[in-house]
Design a protein around this motif. Structure first.
Motif, PDB file in Angstrom:
ATOM      1  N   ASN A  26       5.559   4.137   2.276  1.00  7.91           N
ATOM      2  CA  ASN A  26       6.361   5.145   1.553  1.00  7.91           C
ATOM      3  C   ASN A  26       7.123   6.118   2.463  1.00  7.91           C
ATOM      4  OD1 ASN A  26       3.625   5.740  -0.780  1.00  7.91           O
ATOM      5  ND2 ASN A  26       4.999   4.007  -0.670  1.00  7.91           N
ATOM      6  N   SER A  28       9.918   8.605   3.862  1.00  9.49           N
ATOM      7  CA  SER A  28      10.980   9.397   3.249  1.00  9.49           C
ATOM      8  C   SER A  28      11.565  10.345   4.296  1.00  9.49           C
ATOM      9  CB  SER A  28      10.418  10.211   2.072  1.00  9.49           C
ATOM     10  OG  SER A  28      11.426  10.974   1.454  1.00  9.49           O
ATOM     11  N   PHE A 104       4.325   8.613  -2.325  1.00 11.35           N
ATOM     12  CA  PHE A 104       5.701   8.708  -2.827  1.00 11.35           C
ATOM     13  C   PHE A 104       6.288  10.117  -2.656  1.00 11.35           C
ATOM     14  CE2 PHE A 104       4.693   5.135  -6.052  1.00 11.35           C
ATOM     15  CZ  PHE A 104       4.891   4.186  -5.059  1.00 11.35           C
TER      16      PHE A 104
END
Length: 337
Positions: A26, A28, A104
């Motif tokens: 995940n 980011s 997430f």
């Protein structure tokens, strides 16, 4: 985590997020491109799965997770990108080592906030997953008011950081898109469902805001739908007793793969459940032409045959099913016949 160089076409690991003792997932980007937030969990090791020949495990390989619900939790970490040279990964306060699974993570484009998903365990498709917000530097995690009562995830900020779109299964077995407003204090409004974005036989996942005019999109192609997509859709409808929609999904899948035995078998069962046993037999006969050893199709053929009053046919298919895969429940059904 690995870095892909678009100019050279090469992959390199990102130091600080490439520890073989951890699962790292995940990623980011921070809005300034200087760091990456990711989810991390200790690698689960087991002799039987280390020797597995397939990447995908069967449920029987890990009963401790499927049956016993052994805990498995992720923490959010931040690593400097440093032109691909990485650095030391540091746990993010409020989203790590809190007794929950954290995953997430998404930065707000203004760099002020991180919104992430929290659940008791694991990562994907957790019914208890909820959205939390923390300052981008880390801090106290606050539950967003926008959360529904079932599965909140796949969130995305608008380019001005004032809106958040996310997915939830609160209303149907399929994820729908919801919209909430985020104010300057990081507080969310109650969610509004974007019902025009979701069909009754599709899931809406991983939404993204794009700062372009609505008429900029000329066409959307269904590139990633395959027979398995419709099989999953049909099974989701079956779980809620919606057999008419399940039949529709299976038929669409068979348009793509007319001889998919799982779709044919599932179609037969769904038709049987609707009382259309004559049509069920047609689908199940074709399933058994494709795979004569499909024990579930034999079992479903027996059930449909009983409904049609053809008890000798039912007995024969029950026996075929048992010869392939002995099941106590099928022995019981055979005894009734």
């Amino acid at each position: 985590l690995v870095v892909y160089d678009t100019e050279t076409g090469s992959y390199t690991s990102l130091p600080g997020a490439d520890d073989p003792e951890y699962v790292q997932s995940n990623p980011s980007w921070s809005p300034d491109g200087k760091s990456v937030v990711f989810a991390r969990a200790k690698v689960y090791r087991k002799k039987s799965i280390e020797d597995a020949s397939s990447i995908l495990l069967d449920e029987n390989d890990v009963p401790e997770f499927i049956e016993d619900k052994e805990p498995y939790k992720y923490d959010l970490y931040r690593v400097p990108f440093n032109e691909g040279r990485g650095g030391v990964a540091e746990a993010i306060e409020g989203a790590s080592h809190n007794g929950m699974s954290n995953f997430f993570a998404k930065y707000s484009p203004d760099g002020k906030w991180i919104v992430f998903t929290m659940a008791e365990n694991y990562m994907l498709l957790m019914p208890d997953s909820e959205l939390y917000i923390i300052p981008a530097a880390g801090g106290e995690a606050r539950r967003l008011r926008a959360n529904t009562s079932r599965m909140n995830s796949w969130h995305s900020f608008s380019s001005n950081s004032k809106w958040l779109v996310f997915s939830s299964k609160v209303n149907t077995p399929y994820t729908q898109l919801f919209l909430t407003h985020i104010n300057e204090q990081g507080q969310a409004t109650p969610p509004v469902v974007l019902d025009r974005f979701t069909g009754n036989d599709r899931a809406a996942n991983i939404p993204e805001f794009v700062p372009i005019p609505a008429n900029s999109i000329s066409q959307i192609k269904e590139q990633f739908l395959d027979a398995y997509s419709f099989l999953r859709a049909g099974m989701a409808n079956e779980r809620t007793g919606n057999y008419p929609e399940a039949v529709k999904a299976y038929l669409r899948g068979l348009e793509a793969e007319p001889e998919n035995v799982e779709l044919l078998n599932s179609l037969g069962f769904a038709l049987f459940q609707q009382g259309a046993s004559d049509r069920a037999v047609v689908a199940l006969e074709k399933a058994l032409e494709v795979d004569p050893k499909h024990w579930k199709a034999h079992n479903n053929m027996a059930l449909a045959s009983i409904d049609l009053g053809e008890f000798e046919v039912a007995e024969a298919h029950f026996r075929e099913s048992l010869a392939i895969e002995p099941q106590a429940a099928i022995y019981n059904d055979l005894g009734v016949v």
